[in-house]
Design an enzyme around this catalytic site. Structure first.
Site, PDB file in Angstrom:
ATOM      1  CE1 TYR A   1      60.828  42.742  22.046  1.00 27.90           C
ATOM      2  CE2 TYR A   1      59.997  41.694  20.199  1.00 27.90           C
ATOM      3  CZ  TYR A   1      59.898  42.800  21.153  1.00 27.90           C
ATOM      4  OH  TYR A   1      58.567  43.343  21.250  1.00 27.90           O
TER       5      TYR A   1
ATOM      6  CE1 TYR B   1      54.583  41.932  25.306  1.00 31.56           C
ATOM      7  CE2 TYR B   1      55.204  44.228  24.701  1.00 31.56           C
ATOM      8  CZ  TYR B   1      54.942  42.640  24.388  1.00 31.56           C
ATOM      9  OH  TYR B   1      54.666  42.554  22.938  1.00 31.56           O
ATOM     10  NE  ARG B   2      58.297  39.353  23.242  1.00 35.66           N
ATOM     11  CZ  ARG B   2      57.648  39.254  21.803  1.00 35.66           C
ATOM     12  NH1 ARG B   2      56.823  39.862  21.284  1.00 35.66           N
ATOM     13  NH2 ARG B   2      58.331  38.065  21.147  1.00 35.66           N
TER      14      ARG B   2
END
Length: 516
Positions: free
Chosen positions: A91, A464-465
């Protein structure tokens, strides 16, 4: 000092801010050299990662030092990018979304402030790692268990704040948060929930407080810097049982997911269930060249060879049961009755009872084995994940998996899939492995990711991320009423953080050009 400065900050103003940061926390904890800053780049960046380079790194040791740094940053309009331990791999890790932000590294704030054995909760600083907490519980013979993510050398608090997950009954990590201490963008400090009472004795006992519940405001946001967090822990069960199921056919996903989602809804299975393809299992113990070294996507014959040699199915899942012995044994029987007729063979669970070596239990034990998957293609590896939230319907998920595999095949990339089953949803995790120095491959990866985002949005599903390079395009898929949620987020951001000091652009909040 680095010649890079944050956007819209002059070199002279930045130099003054750096001097003041050093006076507040000690010059040795203000890192500005090229070598120091390079260690905070995204290790999985598709390229050199310099588009997310920081201008400096600050490493405070206390909440009071965080307050001082935030106040100085406001005076000089210097944006800060807070990280717990900077291990959010896949991420962006510790790197900021906007080039030039100053990283606020909270890893020195690594105290386990309290563990309540009787009431099963703890109070942690953001620098506490999963290994830190696990060792503390184990070394002190505390009969409480923790949940860990697949790769678990990051921050316990940071993972929960980013809605990370684990694979025990406490695996929805955000749900275990109970009571935060937060430094607001102006340097003020608040405690949420019952902690708003100065002498509270129940801060970690009750999720809410009096009036609005603010904890979720600081989850996946940039509205403050969390300096302490309470979390609930799992009391040690009397018994656990675990089993790995290998389902031989691609089509088995439909019926198996319907059974598993029903068991999850009814809390027979109390953890997030991961249901994955052959590459998911093979990538942590081998490389692609061991199975196929040709062009294009991995052929079916290579997947079949993996399945044969590694004793895998087309879909593979681990199931865990926790609780009192009678309940666990009853649920073992139920799962056998449901799966054995479908699989045509007997399945055996591994049983652990309290008093047995804990390593044989279904307890969450930190590990970094999952990181091995990035070596799949060789070179300097990396991975990117797209995991839209979907309805827990087996037929729908199987159809979606087929469509996704076709997209992977079209761009010539190996299909790595898993489905994470929650209480009322499934995350269809499409992991994309790559060699970060292969320009052609990373271009295909970028195209594949953007295609997956757009297709999911068209179908009514969303991530969701988000990775730091794709936060804006993910945020833009939340488009009800012409993006009303983004406008709301930006209005709150502007009210609390008018100088846009805390993590500008995180999850699409306070990005450049935003209109509140």
């Amino acid at each position: 000092m680095t010649s890079l400065t944050p956007r819209n900050v002059s070199a002279a103003a930045f130099a003054k801010a750096i001097d003041r940061f050093g006076a507040a926390i000690g010059k040795q904890w203000v890192l500005t050299s090229d070598e120091d800053r390079a260690t905070y780049l995204d290790p999985y960046a598709m390229g050199d990662g310099m588009d997310h380079e920081s201008s400096a790194v600050l490493a405070p040791a206390s909440a009071e030092e965080v307050q001082a740094l935030v106040r100085i940053a406001n005076e000089h309009k210097v944006p800060l990018w807070p990280v717990g331990r900077g291990k959010n791999f896949g991420y962006g890790a510790a790197a900021p979304a906007m080039r030039g932000n100053v990283i606020l590294d909270l890893s020195r704030m690594n105290r386990i402030l309290d563990v309540d054995e009787k009431f099963a909760h703890c109070l942690l600083e953001p620098g506490v790692s999963y290994f830190d907490l696990y060792n503390h519980l184990k070394d002190n013979n505390i009969p409480l268990w923790m949940s860990v993510p697949g790769n678990s050398w990051g921050s316990v608090v940071g993972n929960a704040l980013d809605r990370g997950i684990g694979y025990t009954p406490y695996g929805d990590h955000t749900e275990t948060l109970c009571g935060l201490e937060v430094v607001l963008p102006d340097g003020d400090m608040v405690r949420t929930g019952m902690g708003a009472q100065a002498n509270s004795k129940v801060w970690q006992a009750y999720h809410y407080g009096y009036g609005p519940g603010w904890d979720q405001m600081f989850v996946q946001s940039n509205l403050g810097v969390v300096t302490k967090a309470g979390l609930w822990l799992q009391p040690e069960p009397e018994m656990t049982a675990k089993i790995t199921l290998a389902l031989p056919n691609f089509e088995d996903a439909s019926w198996a997911l319907d059974i598993l989602t029903e068991l999850r809804r009814r809390d027979v299975i109390q953890h997030n269930i991961v249901f994955g393809s052959p590459v998911r299992a093979a990538s942590v113990q081998s490389q692609r060249k061991d199975w196929y070294d040709g062009p294009g996507a991995l052929p079916n014959s290579a997947s079949e060879e993996m399945m044969k040699k590694l004793n895998l199915g087309w879909w593979n899942t681990k199931l865990f049961l926790f609780g009192y012995a009678g309940a666990v044994q009853a649920h073992v029987k139920l799962i056998r009755d449901l799966f054995e007729p479908k699989l045509g063979k007997k399945i055996d669970f591994e049983i652990w009872q309290k008093g047995d070596p804990v390593e044989k239990s279904a307890r969450g034990i930190p590990s970094t084995l999952a990181l091995q998957s990035v070596n799949w293609y060789g070179g300097r590896g990396g991975h990117l994940s797209f995991a839209p939230v979907m309805p827990p319907d087996g037929k729908l998920i199987l159809d979606y998996a087929k469509r996704t595999k076709r997209l992977y095949d079209e761009v010539g990339h190996d299909y790595y899939a898993s489905f994470t089953i929650g209480k009322r949803h499934i995350n269809n995790v499409s992991l994309i492995l790559y060699d970060r120095d292969d320009a052609d491959m990373t271009a295909r990866v970028d195209k594949l990711y953007r295609t997956l985002v757009a297709r999911a949005a068209a179908d009514g599903y969303a991530e969701y991320r988000g990775h730091i390079s794709y936060m804006d395009i993910v945020a833009d898929t939340f488009d009800f009423n012409n993006g009303a949620i983004t406008r709301l987020n930006d209005r709150v951001k502007k009210a609390l953080d008018p100088n846009n000091i805390i993590a500008p652009g995180r999850n699409g909040i306070g990005r450049e050009g935003a209109k509140a």
